[in-house]
Design a protein around this motif. Structure first.
Motif, PDB file in Angstrom:
ATOM      1  N   GLU A  99      -7.471  -4.303  -8.215  1.00  0.00           N
ATOM      2  CA  GLU A  99      -6.635  -3.625  -7.204  1.00  0.00           C
ATOM      3  C   GLU A  99      -5.245  -4.252  -7.304  1.00  0.00           C
ATOM      4  O   GLU A  99      -5.067  -5.444  -7.024  1.00  0.00           O
ATOM      5  CB  GLU A  99      -7.273  -3.785  -5.816  1.00  0.00           C
ATOM      6  N   GLY A 100      -4.298  -3.430  -7.752  1.00  0.00           N
ATOM      7  CA  GLY A 100      -2.950  -3.963  -7.985  1.00  0.00           C
ATOM      8  C   GLY A 100      -2.761  -4.279  -9.466  1.00  0.00           C
ATOM      9  O   GLY A 100      -2.412  -5.402  -9.825  1.00  0.00           O
ATOM     10  N   TYR A 130      -4.674  10.821  -2.660  1.00  0.00           N
ATOM     11  CA  TYR A 130      -4.050  10.017  -1.610  1.00  0.00           C
ATOM     12  C   TYR A 130      -4.801  10.155  -0.296  1.00  0.00           C
ATOM     13  O   TYR A 130      -5.553  11.113  -0.081  1.00  0.00           O
ATOM     14  CB  TYR A 130      -2.603  10.452  -1.393  1.00  0.00           C
ATOM     15  N   LYS A 133      -3.507   6.717   6.238  1.00  0.00           N
ATOM     16  CA  LYS A 133      -4.294   5.647   6.847  1.00  0.00           C
ATOM     17  C   LYS A 133      -3.537   5.019   8.013  1.00  0.00           C
ATOM     18  O   LYS A 133      -2.316   4.905   7.978  1.00  0.00           O
ATOM     19  CB  LYS A 133      -4.565   4.519   5.833  1.00  0.00           C
ATOM     20  N   LEU A 174       3.379   0.539   2.496  1.00  0.00           N
ATOM     21  CA  LEU A 174       3.670   0.552   1.053  1.00  0.00           C
ATOM     22  C   LEU A 174       5.104   1.038   0.843  1.00  0.00           C
ATOM     23  O   LEU A 174       5.514   2.035   1.447  1.00  0.00           O
ATOM     24  CB  LEU A 174       2.723   1.504   0.332  1.00  0.00           C
ATOM     25  N   ARG A 176       7.330   3.043  -0.625  1.00  0.00           N
ATOM     26  CA  ARG A 176       7.377   4.265  -1.417  1.00  0.00           C
ATOM     27  C   ARG A 176       8.349   5.233  -0.737  1.00  0.00           C
ATOM     28  O   ARG A 176       8.408   5.272   0.507  1.00  0.00           O
ATOM     29  CB  ARG A 176       5.997   4.963  -1.451  1.00  0.00           C
ATOM     30  N   ARG A 178       7.966   8.223  -0.133  1.00  0.00           N
ATOM     31  CA  ARG A 178       7.261   9.120   0.802  1.00  0.00           C
ATOM     32  C   ARG A 178       7.167   8.529   2.212  1.00  0.00           C
ATOM     33  O   ARG A 178       6.812   9.232   3.149  1.00  0.00           O
ATOM     34  CB  ARG A 178       5.860   9.449   0.282  1.00  0.00           C
ATOM     35  N   THR A 197       4.637  -3.707  -2.435  1.00  0.00           N
ATOM     36  CA  THR A 197       4.792  -2.788  -3.573  1.00  0.00           C
ATOM     37  C   THR A 197       3.450  -2.159  -3.946  1.00  0.00           C
ATOM     38  O   THR A 197       3.401  -1.059  -4.470  1.00  0.00           O
ATOM     39  CB  THR A 197       5.354  -3.503  -4.805  1.00  0.00           C
ATOM     40  N   ASP A 198       2.351  -2.872  -3.714  1.00  0.00           N
ATOM     41  CA  ASP A 198       1.002  -2.400  -4.047  1.00  0.00           C
ATOM     42  C   ASP A 198       0.015  -3.213  -3.208  1.00  0.00           C
ATOM     43  O   ASP A 198       0.385  -4.186  -2.582  1.00  0.00           O
ATOM     44  CB  ASP A 198       0.663  -2.664  -5.535  1.00  0.00           C
ATOM     45  N   GLY A 199      -1.248  -2.794  -3.276  1.00  0.00           N
ATOM     46  CA  GLY A 199      -2.293  -3.636  -2.695  1.00  0.00           C
ATOM     47  C   GLY A 199      -2.591  -3.366  -1.241  1.00  0.00           C
ATOM     48  O   GLY A 199      -2.524  -4.267  -0.398  1.00  0.00           O
ATOM     49  N   ASP A 200      -2.974  -2.131  -0.917  1.00  0.00           N
ATOM     50  CA  ASP A 200      -3.200  -1.874   0.513  1.00  0.00           C
ATOM     51  C   ASP A 200      -4.629  -2.169   0.981  1.00  0.00           C
ATOM     52  O   ASP A 200      -4.883  -2.098   2.182  1.00  0.00           O
ATOM     53  CB  ASP A 200      -2.695  -0.484   0.941  1.00  0.00           C
ATOM     54  N   VAL A 201      -5.536  -2.567   0.081  1.00  0.00           N
ATOM     55  CA  VAL A 201      -6.842  -3.045   0.580  1.00  0.00           C
ATOM     56  C   VAL A 201      -6.591  -4.358   1.343  1.00  0.00           C
ATOM     57  O   VAL A 201      -6.974  -4.498   2.517  1.00  0.00           O
ATOM     58  CB  VAL A 201      -7.855  -3.273  -0.573  1.00  0.00           C
ATOM     59  N   GLY A 222      -1.877   5.775   1.053  1.00  0.00           N
ATOM     60  CA  GLY A 222      -2.254   5.013  -0.145  1.00  0.00           C
ATOM     61  C   GLY A 222      -3.389   5.737  -0.835  1.00  0.00           C
ATOM     62  O   GLY A 222      -3.666   6.907  -0.548  1.00  0.00           O
ATOM     63  N   GLY A 223      -4.071   5.033  -1.717  1.00  0.00           N
ATOM     64  CA  GLY A 223      -5.175   5.664  -2.446  1.00  0.00           C
ATOM     65  C   GLY A 223      -6.419   5.797  -1.578  1.00  0.00           C
ATOM     66  O   GLY A 223      -6.710   4.923  -0.762  1.00  0.00           O
ATOM     67  N   GLU A 226      -9.101   3.020  -2.303  1.00  0.00           N
ATOM     68  CA  GLU A 226      -8.721   1.775  -1.606  1.00  0.00           C
ATOM     69  C   GLU A 226      -9.008   1.890  -0.108  1.00  0.00           C
ATOM     70  O   GLU A 226      -9.295   0.897   0.554  1.00  0.00           O
ATOM     71  CB  GLU A 226      -7.231   1.473  -1.817  1.00  0.00           C
TER      72      GLU A 226
HETATM   73  C1  VTB Z   1      -2.138   1.988  -2.979  1.00  0.00           C
HETATM   74  C2  VTB Z   1      -2.297   0.524  -3.382  1.00  0.00           C
HETATM   75  C3  VTB Z   1      -2.704   0.332  -4.800  1.00  0.00           C
HETATM   76  O1  VTB Z   1      -1.835   2.506  -5.277  1.00  0.00           O
HETATM   77  O2  VTB Z   1      -3.372   2.566  -2.705  1.00  0.00           O
HETATM   78  C4  VTB Z   1      -1.307   2.736  -4.008  1.00  0.00           C
HETATM   79  O3  VTB Z   1      -3.259  -0.112  -2.619  1.00  0.00           O
HETATM   80  C5  VTB Z   1      -1.102   4.198  -3.741  1.00  0.00           C
HETATM   81  O4  VTB Z   1      -0.656   4.923  -4.856  1.00  0.00           O
HETATM   82  O5  VTB Z   1      -2.666  -1.027  -5.128  1.00  0.00           O
HETATM   83  P1  VTB Z   1       0.882   5.029  -5.399  1.00  0.00           P
HETATM   84  O6  VTB Z   1       1.139   3.796  -6.243  1.00  0.00           O
HETATM   85  O7  VTB Z   1       0.896   6.291  -6.241  1.00  0.00           O
HETATM   86  O8  VTB Z   1       1.788   5.102  -4.249  1.00  0.00           O
HETATM   87  C6  VTB Z   1      -1.806   1.160  -5.700  1.00  0.00           C
HETATM   88  O9  VTB Z   1      -0.483   0.683  -5.579  1.00  0.00           O
HETATM   89  C7  VTB Z   1      -2.243   1.051  -7.153  1.00  0.00           C
HETATM   90  O10 VTB Z   1      -3.547   1.490  -7.319  1.00  0.00           O
END
Ligand code: VTB
Length: 331
Positions: A99-100, A130, A133, A174, A176, A178, A197-201, A222-223, A226
């Motif tokens: 993750e990340g 997506y 959350k 995050l 982004r 958006r 920048t990443d890592g929403d778990v 986010g994803g 995740e």
């Molecule tokens: C998040 C984050 C992940 O993707 O879910 C994110 O937790 C969402 O996607 O670590 P975008 O990058 O397209 O915004 C990650 O950053 C990578 O999987």
């Protein structure tokens, strides 16, 4: 004297709570060898290989419900893949071996190897799309924040429930484009925004310990994979989370329908994403606020893992020194 009896059907799951630590440890070590090399794919592949190898040693009949993607695009740990042995407990497994990936490739804080395990048929089979959350930690009245309420209202309600002014609330989001409107709205409400920048778990998990992390609420898109992993963690440690899949095209709605999602606009609570008891584990790959990353020392490899069980709510922090290098299949 009273004693705590472990029900026989909880025994395996109790043992598995250590076994899954081995799985995330191995994935983290394999990915950590590729920290800072600028190669996301290679780091992810290393983590996937290691996680799959270890999962296949477990006394479970596991089905990957959150994985690396659909069978045709992911050779390993694809959604629907069976892992483990031919006998044992039937379980659903959600994995994010790295993750990340970008955090790892750039050697930035917060990359983790993570998985959740639950009784067969109890984890949401979410497609890789997506997800909207919102999450807060334990100790608040149910429904104090709502995915569909304006950000200003959520910040005000949370501040009131916490008994502090809005300026003492920090939202994790995050970074982004958006989220430009969301970030502006949170600031407008008087709260602070911390961007990642990443890592929403890990980001969602941070809400469970606001005093330690400085994070009161997680907000944004986010994803979905995740999201389910984070929901499993919150099911163990407490807290509230609401999510909705972003199914904005016909193709995505079809894909979701094939995975059993009947209502594309459904607002999921934790109990809808993780319907029964679960285990959650994460091992640090790079140093982060949640976990230290892997250390390669001369005579040992060190890892830090957090493992949680929802049945008891126990959260264990496991620092390990591994002296047998061969077990990691690194060379
Ligand atoms: C998040 C984050 C992940 O993707 O879910 C994110 O937790 C969402 O996607 O670590 P975008 O990058 O397209 O915004 C990650 O950053 C990578 O999987």
């Amino acid at each position: 004297m009273s004693s705590v009896t472990v029900q026989p059907h909880h025994m395996l799951e109790r043992i598995l709570s250590l076994e899954i630590v081995r799985v995330t440890e191995r994935a983290a070590v394999s990915a950590a060898r590729l920290r800072g090399r600028g190669n996301e794919k290679a780091a992810d592949q290393a983590a996937v290989d290691a996680m799959r190898r270890e999962l296949n040693k477990l006394p479970i009949r596991g089905t990957v419900v959150i994985g690396e993607g659909e069978r045709d695009e992911a050779p390993m740990l694809f959604i629907g893949e069976e892992v483990g042995g031919t006998a044992g407990f039937k379980v659903d497994i959600a994995v994010d071996p790295l993750e990340g990936t970008t955090l790892c490739a750039k050697n930035m804080p917060g990359a983790i190897a993570t998985l959740a395990l639950a009784e067969g048929g109890t984890l949401l089979n979410a497609p890789d799309v997506y997800m909207e959350k919102i999450a807060i930690g334990p100790g608040y009245p149910k429904g104090v924040v709502d995915l569909d309420a304006p950000a200003e209202q959520n910040i005000a309600a949370l501040a009131k429930a916490k008994g502090v002014p809005a300026e003492n609330i920090t939202a994790l989001v995050l970074d982004r484009p958006r989220h430009a409107d969301l970030i502006a709205a949170v600031r407008e409400a008087g709260a602070a925004v911390r961007l990642i920048t990443d890592g929403d778990v890990a980001g969602v998990i941070h809400t469970a310990d606001p005093d330690g992390t400085g994070i009161d609420i997680y907000m944004g898109i986010g994803g979905a994979p995740e999201g389910v992993l984070a929901a499993a963690a919150l099911r163990c440690i407490g807290g509230q989370m609401q999510c909705r899949l972003v199914l904005d095209t016909e193709e995505k709605r079809d894909r979701a329908a094939k995975m059993g999602i009947k209502d594309p606009r459904k607002k999921y609570e934790i109990g809808d994403m993780v319907k029964g008891d679960c285990l959650f584990a994460a091992t640090g790959v790079t140093d982060g606020a949640l976990l230290d990353g892997v250390r390669f020392r001369k005579h040992a490899i060190e890892t830090e893992t957090v493992v949680m069980r929802s049945i008891t709510g126990t959260v264990r922090w496991i620092r390990a020194e591994h002296r047998q290098r061969e077990k990691f299949h690194l060379d």
